[in-house]
Enzyme design. Sequence first.
Site, short mmCIF file in Angstrom:
data_model
loop_
_atom_site.label_atom_id
_atom_site.label_comp_id
_atom_site.label_asym_id
_atom_site.label_seq_id
_atom_site.Cartn_x
_atom_site.Cartn_y
_atom_site.Cartn_z
N GLN A 51 0.81 -1.23 0.00
CA GLN A 51 0.00 0.00 0.00
C GLN A 51 0.84 1.27 0.00
O GLN A 51 0.30 2.37 -0.20
CB GLN A 51 -0.94 0.01 1.21
CG GLN A 51 -2.06 -1.00 1.11
CD GLN A 51 -2.94 -0.94 2.33
OE1 GLN A 51 -2.64 -1.55 3.34
NE2 GLN A 51 -4.02 -0.19 2.26
N HIS A 139 -3.55 -8.06 0.54
CA HIS A 139 -2.80 -6.93 -0.06
C HIS A 139 -1.45 -7.42 -0.56
O HIS A 139 -1.01 -7.04 -1.65
CB HIS A 139 -2.55 -5.83 0.98
CG HIS A 139 -3.64 -4.81 1.08
ND1 HIS A 139 -4.09 -4.09 0.00
CD2 HIS A 139 -4.36 -4.36 2.15
CE1 HIS A 139 -5.05 -3.24 0.40
NE2 HIS A 139 -5.22 -3.40 1.70
NI NI Z 1 -6.57 -2.46 2.94
#
Ligand code: NI
Length: 181
Positions: A51, A139
């Site tokens: 991220q 993720h």
């Molecule tokens: Ni997330």
Amino acid sequence: MALRKILVWPDKRLEEKARPVVRVDDRIRKLLDDMAETMYAGEGVGLAATQIGEPARVAVIDVSGADEKVPLIRAINPEIVESEGRVTHEEGCLSLPEVREEIARFEKIKVRYKDPEGNTVETAAHGLLARVFQHEIDHLDGKLLFDRLSALKRGLIKRKLKKAKLNTREDREDHELRAAE
Ligand code: NI
């Protein structure tokens, strides 16, 4: 510690599969510190390295707001080694602002990871902690929460996000235009 920029979908880097960490060193510990700071600033309960555009298999999790007995977790190469049951609950994601969706996940899991000292940790998790672990591991595999939904639902969310992004840009241009007048 340094605050890092959280990537927002449709940034392609969110779809990259992170590489396993071979050596737990100062570089990884610094990355984990940055991630913890960035997660707290974003008021999230978890953050994966993908991220912030770092394709390494590391994540930070802090669910102490819901269960104060669980301190900040800094997980290196986390993996689910056992799973049981199924439970659906609402989820959000710092990379998908405004999105809240009911997502089905394992109810209980056993996870294995390395801590920042390089020790292997194995822990049982249920409730929010189990959910966040699964979300962050997704993720690291380049998956976002809408990848757990039907193609129809996923398409709707993507269209809504693209439209919201377009609106924000138009608002900004409008504002700049007015400021220039
Ligand atoms: Ni997330």
